[in-house]
Design an enzyme around this catalytic site. Sequence first.
Site, short mmCIF file in Angstrom:
data_model
loop_
_atom_site.label_atom_id
_atom_site.label_comp_id
_atom_site.label_asym_id
_atom_site.label_seq_id
_atom_site.Cartn_x
_atom_site.Cartn_y
_atom_site.Cartn_z
N ASP A 1 -0.86 -6.27 0.08
CA ASP A 1 -1.28 -5.61 1.39
C ASP A 1 -2.80 -5.37 1.34
O ASP A 1 -3.37 -5.06 0.49
CB ASP A 1 -0.59 -4.16 1.26
N ASP B 1 0.90 -1.12 0.16
CA ASP B 1 -0.17 0.04 0.05
C ASP B 1 0.83 1.20 -0.05
O ASP B 1 0.41 2.36 -0.07
CB ASP B 1 -0.94 -0.06 1.10
N SER B 2 2.42 1.16 0.01
CA SER B 2 3.12 2.10 -0.27
C SER B 2 2.68 2.96 -1.67
O SER B 2 3.06 3.74 -2.17
CB SER B 2 4.55 1.90 -0.63
N GLU C 1 10.01 -3.34 10.29
CA GLU C 1 10.14 -1.94 9.63
C GLU C 1 10.65 -0.94 10.51
O GLU C 1 10.28 -0.79 11.56
CB GLU C 1 9.13 -1.50 8.50
N GLU D 1 -0.76 -4.78 8.91
CA GLU D 1 0.13 -4.12 9.80
C GLU D 1 -0.52 -4.55 11.32
O GLU D 1 -1.63 -4.55 11.18
CB GLU D 1 0.24 -2.71 9.51
N LYS E 1 -0.60 -9.29 3.64
CA LYS E 1 -0.03 -8.85 4.42
C LYS E 1 -0.68 -7.79 5.06
O LYS E 1 -1.63 -7.07 4.63
CB LYS E 1 1.24 -8.08 4.04
O1 KIV Z 1 3.55 -0.77 1.57
C1 KIV Z 1 4.47 -1.41 1.24
O2 KIV Z 1 5.24 -1.43 0.34
C2 KIV Z 1 5.36 -2.06 2.37
C3 KIV Z 1 6.80 -2.50 2.33
C4 KIV Z 1 7.55 -1.38 1.75
C5 KIV Z 1 7.19 -3.52 3.49
O3 KIV Z 1 4.73 -2.43 3.18
#
Ligand code: KIV
Length: 256
Positions: free
Chosen positions: A76, A37-38, A174, A107, A105
Amino acid sequence: MIRKIKLSKRPLVCLTAYNKFSAQIIDNYCDLILVGDSLGMAYYGDSSTRSVKLEEIIRHAKSVRKGVKKSVLIVDMPYGTYNTKSNAKKNALKIIKETNCDGIKLEGGKSKAKIISFLVKNKINVMGHIGLLPQNIKNKKSFKIVGQNLKEERKVLEDLNAVEKSGAFAVVLEGVKEKVAKKIIKVSKTPIIGIGAAKGCDGQILVLEDILGFFEKVPKFVKKYLNIKNQIEKAVKKYSYEVRKNKFPTVKNVYK
Ligand code: KIV
C-alpha cells in the site's frame, strides 16, 4: 497472472501480512498478499490508517518479502505519498526497489486516475481501491458503507471506469452495498477484489488479524476463523501461573 485467474473464474484468495512469519504461513493458501496500511490500526493500534509512514510500510514489506515465495506481493502507498504524479512515481519506485514487491495499491477513483495512468505508463503495476476509502477517514467511528443512494452508486461506477481506463491490474472494492457491488462486478473487465462487497467478486481480501480473532469488535464483513485472543490469554495465564509457582523452568528448559 492475476488476469489469467480472472478468466479461470476461480476466486482469488487475498490477505494482508505485516511480517515474515505470518507471510510464510499464509503464502501457500493465497494468490495475493498485501502489506496494507491497515498496519496503522491492526498492528500499531492507531485510530486511522493515516499515521502510517512510507519508511514504516517499507520496513514491514521487506520483512513480508522474506516470507512470500509464490503469492503476488502488493504494498500500500501510505496517506500523503501520492498527491502528485511526481511524488507518486518517486515513492512507488522507492517501495518497489527497496521491497522487491510486484506492485503497489493506492486509494481513489476518478480523482486519482491521472496518477494511476502515469504510474502504469512508467511500468508500475497498480492495484486500485474504490468504495469506502479508509485514508479519507480520521477515526473508526466515521466508517460508513458506500452506495446508500443513487449519487453514491453513480460515483462508485464512475470511479471503477476511471481506474479501469487508467490501467490498474485489479481493483479493491471496499464497504459497499451488495446491490452496488453486483453492478460493479457485472460491468468490470478488471478483477474486483471485494472486502465488505459481495459474493461473486473475482477475489476476496481481509485483514489477517481480523480473521484470526485478535479483536473483539470487527466490521460485519469480517468472519473470525479463530479466537486467537482467547488462545493467547490461556497460554499467558498458564505461563504466569507456572512462573509464580516455580513450576517453570523445568529440567527440560535449563542448560546442564
Ligand atoms: O490496508 C489494507 O489492509 C487494505 C485492505 C484490507 C484492502 O487496504
